[in-house]
Scaffold this motif. Structure first.
Motif, PDB file in Angstrom:
ATOM      1  N   ARG A   1       4.514  11.957  -6.104  1.00 49.29           N
ATOM      2  CA  ARG A   1       5.366  11.737  -4.930  1.00 49.29           C
ATOM      3  C   ARG A   1       5.887  10.295  -4.896  1.00 49.29           C
ATOM      4  O   ARG A   1       7.021  10.036  -4.513  1.00 49.29           O
ATOM      5  N   LEU A   2       5.072   9.353  -5.308  1.00 52.32           N
ATOM      6  CA  LEU A   2       5.517   7.954  -5.350  1.00 52.32           C
ATOM      7  C   LEU A   2       6.548   7.746  -6.441  1.00 52.32           C
ATOM      8  O   LEU A   2       7.511   6.997  -6.269  1.00 52.32           O
ATOM      9  N   LEU A   3       6.371   8.424  -7.561  1.00 50.34           N
ATOM     10  CA  LEU A   3       7.358   8.350  -8.633  1.00 50.34           C
ATOM     11  C   LEU A   3       8.691   8.922  -8.173  1.00 50.34           C
ATOM     12  O   LEU A   3       9.759   8.358  -8.425  1.00 50.34           O
ATOM     13  N   ASP A   4       8.644  10.039  -7.441  1.00 45.80           N
ATOM     14  CA  ASP A   4       9.865  10.624  -6.888  1.00 45.80           C
ATOM     15  C   ASP A   4      10.566   9.639  -5.946  1.00 45.80           C
ATOM     16  O   ASP A   4      11.800   9.628  -5.854  1.00 45.80           O
ATOM     17  N   ALA A   5       9.778   8.813  -5.256  1.00 44.11           N
ATOM     18  CA  ALA A   5      10.338   7.849  -4.308  1.00 44.11           C
ATOM     19  C   ALA A   5      10.871   6.600  -4.988  1.00 44.11           C
ATOM     20  O   ALA A   5      11.447   5.733  -4.324  1.00 44.11           O
ATOM     21  N   GLY A   6      10.656   6.480  -6.308  1.00 39.30           N
ATOM     22  CA  GLY A   6      11.260   5.389  -7.054  1.00 39.30           C
ATOM     23  C   GLY A   6      10.399   4.173  -7.284  1.00 39.30           C
ATOM     24  O   GLY A   6      10.901   3.127  -7.688  1.00 39.30           O
ATOM     25  N   VAL A   7       9.071   4.267  -7.033  1.00 35.31           N
ATOM     26  CA  VAL A   7       8.233   3.097  -7.268  1.00 35.31           C
ATOM     27  C   VAL A   7       8.126   2.826  -8.764  1.00 35.31           C
ATOM     28  O   VAL A   7       8.397   3.702  -9.596  1.00 35.31           O
ATOM     29  N   ASP A   8       7.721   1.620  -9.097  1.00 36.90           N
ATOM     30  CA  ASP A   8       7.750   1.161 -10.486  1.00 36.90           C
ATOM     31  C   ASP A   8       6.376   1.059 -11.130  1.00 36.90           C
ATOM     32  O   ASP A   8       6.230   1.301 -12.322  1.00 36.90           O
TER      33      ASP A   8
ATOM     34  N   PRO B   1       0.839  -1.200   0.000  1.00 38.12           N
ATOM     35  CA  PRO B   1       0.000   0.000   0.000  1.00 38.12           C
ATOM     36  C   PRO B   1       0.876   1.254   0.000  1.00 38.12           C
ATOM     37  O   PRO B   1       2.046   1.213   0.394  1.00 38.12           O
ATOM     38  N   LEU B   2       0.304   2.375  -0.409  1.00 35.87           N
ATOM     39  CA  LEU B   2       1.112   3.590  -0.548  1.00 35.87           C
ATOM     40  C   LEU B   2       1.651   4.086   0.781  1.00 35.87           C
ATOM     41  O   LEU B   2       2.693   4.773   0.811  1.00 35.87           O
ATOM     42  N   ASP B   3       1.025   3.745   1.919  1.00 37.34           N
ATOM     43  CA  ASP B   3       1.519   4.258   3.194  1.00 37.34           C
ATOM     44  C   ASP B   3       2.716   3.467   3.730  1.00 37.34           C
ATOM     45  O   ASP B   3       3.190   3.725   4.832  1.00 37.34           O
ATOM     46  N   MET B   4       3.235   2.508   2.934  1.00 32.88           N
ATOM     47  CA  MET B   4       4.470   1.817   3.294  1.00 32.88           C
ATOM     48  C   MET B   4       5.701   2.398   2.595  1.00 32.88           C
ATOM     49  O   MET B   4       6.805   1.883   2.771  1.00 32.88           O
ATOM     50  N   ILE B   5       5.516   3.463   1.817  1.00 33.30           N
ATOM     51  CA  ILE B   5       6.621   3.981   1.013  1.00 33.30           C
ATOM     52  C   ILE B   5       7.283   5.155   1.721  1.00 33.30           C
ATOM     53  O   ILE B   5       6.723   6.255   1.816  1.00 33.30           O
ATOM     54  N   GLN B   6       8.495   4.916   2.233  1.00 36.67           N
ATOM     55  CA  GLN B   6       9.267   5.975   2.867  1.00 36.67           C
ATOM     56  C   GLN B   6       9.639   7.051   1.849  1.00 36.67           C
ATOM     57  O   GLN B   6       9.712   6.803   0.656  1.00 36.67           O
ATOM     58  N   GLY B   7       9.869   8.260   2.382  1.00 36.22           N
ATOM     59  CA  GLY B   7      10.244   9.366   1.506  1.00 36.22           C
ATOM     60  C   GLY B   7       9.056  10.025   0.849  1.00 36.22           C
ATOM     61  O   GLY B   7       9.225  10.860  -0.038  1.00 36.22           O
TER      62      GLY B   7
ATOM     63  N   PHE C   1       3.787   8.025   4.167  1.00 38.27           N
ATOM     64  CA  PHE C   1       4.369   6.947   4.961  1.00 38.27           C
ATOM     65  C   PHE C   1       3.812   6.961   6.382  1.00 38.27           C
ATOM     66  O   PHE C   1       3.759   7.996   7.048  1.00 38.27           O
ATOM     67  N   ASP C   2       3.392   5.787   6.847  1.00 42.66           N
ATOM     68  CA  ASP C   2       2.860   5.605   8.196  1.00 42.66           C
ATOM     69  C   ASP C   2       3.997   5.115   9.081  1.00 42.66           C
ATOM     70  O   ASP C   2       4.484   3.987   8.908  1.00 42.66           O
ATOM     71  N   ASP C   3       4.429   5.951  10.043  1.00 40.99           N
ATOM     72  CA  ASP C   3       5.570   5.560  10.865  1.00 40.99           C
ATOM     73  C   ASP C   3       5.214   4.491  11.897  1.00 40.99           C
ATOM     74  O   ASP C   3       6.060   4.105  12.709  1.00 40.99           O
ATOM     75  N   GLY C   4       3.986   3.979  11.824  1.00 37.56           N
ATOM     76  CA  GLY C   4       3.644   2.806  12.617  1.00 37.56           C
ATOM     77  C   GLY C   4       4.257   1.534  12.053  1.00 37.56           C
ATOM     78  O   GLY C   4       4.344   0.509  12.758  1.00 37.56           O
ATOM     79  N   TYR C   5       4.679   1.583  10.790  1.00 40.66           N
ATOM     80  CA  TYR C   5       5.400   0.452  10.197  1.00 40.66           C
ATOM     81  C   TYR C   5       6.866   0.486  10.632  1.00 40.66           C
ATOM     82  O   TYR C   5       7.356   1.485  11.179  1.00 40.66           O
ATOM     83  N   GLU C   6       7.573  -0.603  10.331  1.00 39.99           N
ATOM     84  CA  GLU C   6       8.994  -0.659  10.622  1.00 39.99           C
ATOM     85  C   GLU C   6       9.746   0.431   9.841  1.00 39.99           C
ATOM     86  O   GLU C   6       9.313   0.870   8.782  1.00 39.99           O
ATOM     87  N   ASP C   7      10.889   0.846  10.384  1.00 35.97           N
ATOM     88  CA  ASP C   7      11.720   1.860   9.734  1.00 35.97           C
ATOM     89  C   ASP C   7      12.544   1.191   8.643  1.00 35.97           C
ATOM     90  O   ASP C   7      13.743   0.940   8.787  1.00 35.97           O
ATOM     91  N   VAL C   8      11.869   0.887   7.537  1.00 34.64           N
ATOM     92  CA  VAL C   8      12.484   0.159   6.427  1.00 34.64           C
ATOM     93  C   VAL C   8      12.155   0.882   5.130  1.00 34.64           C
ATOM     94  O   VAL C   8      10.990   1.215   4.875  1.00 34.64           O
ATOM     95  N   ASP C   9      13.163   1.141   4.321  1.00 35.55           N
ATOM     96  CA  ASP C   9      12.946   1.717   2.996  1.00 35.55           C
ATOM     97  C   ASP C   9      12.595   0.575   2.044  1.00 35.55           C
ATOM     98  O   ASP C   9      13.470  -0.066   1.468  1.00 35.55           O
ATOM     99  N   LEU C  10      11.307   0.325   1.889  1.00 34.82           N
ATOM    100  CA  LEU C  10      10.840  -0.824   1.114  1.00 34.82           C
ATOM    101  C   LEU C  10      11.316  -0.763  -0.331  1.00 34.82           C
ATOM    102  O   LEU C  10      11.728  -1.773  -0.898  1.00 34.82           O
ATOM    103  N   VAL C  11      11.256   0.418  -0.929  1.00 38.21           N
ATOM    104  CA  VAL C  11      11.657   0.537  -2.336  1.00 38.21           C
ATOM    105  C   VAL C  11      13.125   0.163  -2.499  1.00 38.21           C
ATOM    106  O   VAL C  11      13.484  -0.614  -3.394  1.00 38.21           O
ATOM    107  N   ALA C  12      13.977   0.683  -1.634  1.00 41.19           N
ATOM    108  CA  ALA C  12      15.406   0.374  -1.728  1.00 41.19           C
ATOM    109  C   ALA C  12      15.667  -1.106  -1.504  1.00 41.19           C
ATOM    110  O   ALA C  12      16.458  -1.733  -2.227  1.00 41.19           O
TER     111      ALA C  12
END
Length: 301
Positions: free
Chosen positions: A278-285, A235-241, A245-256
């Motif tokens: 914003r998602l494109l800027d974060a590198g999603v595909d 989901p979009l709220d798992m994408i750091q940057g 992003f929901d900081d209730g998730y782990e501090d993990v850069d999923l895209v990277a």
């Protein structure tokens, strides 16, 4: 334009020969620039434009241009949902219950095909289609993301201690695989259920698969790596940057992390141009969206 990690370059795409979830053999680092346009995935056939998961939705989502700036942007891929009926037909529908979206009541996998397939969707005049009817409506140059739902109350959501123990509950996926692979479209089977993912791998290991994330980024990455998935769909709220992003998730850069595994990230469900950019800027595909023309603003500006 191709995104930097090619989710699909199938029959209708510019590179032509790359498989789902891979980079073309001819690609070099210059082809993998951040800022490439994402793959556009029509969520249930662009569900906020067309009556979702219907033949007409899939037909309309297939019309238009692949240019993001076009007045009519067609889907690169179409996402659809599958359930079995109690007599073994494969129906394309999202909800377990028929009642909220159709004029018919009942749990879809407890009803006979005649009942399910005659249910009218959202007063549109369209009825619940079979997977075969849906695949036939989607041109071969457009990929199909088959979202596998649960066909039984006796399967476990998410991770499973022993996927083999519930394997029999997923036997209906053999029919799904048979129907889908009888067409020339690129395929991706995605699911929230690890048991379904294990069953797909057992039935045909060559079919590209993706895990749909829900509660945990780390769990999603672990399942993706364990099953050697070709994509990951959070989901979009798992994408750091991003602002989402929901900081209730782990501090993990999923895209990277996913890109380190060589796996493209396809995010759901996107409904504004601002989310797209914003998602494109974060590198999603890939962007799984209910609207067909959300990329136009960025493409024209």
């Amino acid at each position: 334009m191709l995104n930097r990690r090619t989710f699909v370059a199938g029959a209708g795409a510019a590179l032509g020969a790359a498989a789902v979830g891979t980079v073309s053999a001819s690609a070099d680092e210059d082809d993998l620039e951040v800022g490439g346009r994402p793959t556009l995935v029509a969520h249930r056939g662009f569900a906020d434009i067309h009556p979702e998961n219907t033949v007409s939705a899939f037909e309309f989502a297939s019309e238009g241009s692949t240019d993001d700036a076009a007045d009519r942007r067609r889907a690169d891929w179409i996402e659809l949902d599958v359930y079995p009926t109690c007599d073994g037909e494969i129906a394309v529908f999202h909800d377990e219950e028929l009642g909220d979206l159709t004029d018919t009541e009942g749990v879809i996998y407890e009803e006979f095909a005649d009942t399910v397939l005659s249910a009218e969707v959202l007063e549109s005049g369209q009825t619940v289609p079979t997977l075969e009817e849906s695949m036939a409506a989607i041109p071969a140059g457009i990929g199909v993301n088959v979202d596998v739902k649960a066909g039984s109350p006796d399967v476990e959501w998410g991770r499973v201690d022993d996927p083999e123990a519930e394997r029999g509950e997923w036997d209906w996926l053999e029919t799904v695989v048979d129907v889908a692979t009888d067409h020339d479209n690129e395929l991706l089977f995605s699911t929230f259920w690890e048991g379904a993912l294990a069953a797909v791998r057992d039935i045909d290991p060559s079919i590209p698969a993706a895990y749909l994330l829900d509660e945990s980024i780390e769990e999603g990455l672990a399942v993706t790596e364990e099953y050697d998935c070709e994509a990951i769909n959070p989901p979009l709220d798992m994408i750091q940057g991003t602002p989402f992003f929901d900081d209730g998730y782990e501090d993990v850069d999923l895209v990277a992390e996913a890109h380190d595994l060589g796996v493209p990230v396809n995010v759901w469900t996107i409904n504004t141009w601002y989310e797209c950019e914003r998602l494109l800027d974060a590198g999603v595909d890939g962007l799984i969206t209910d609207y067909s023309e959300l990329l136009r603003w960025g493409a024209r500006n």
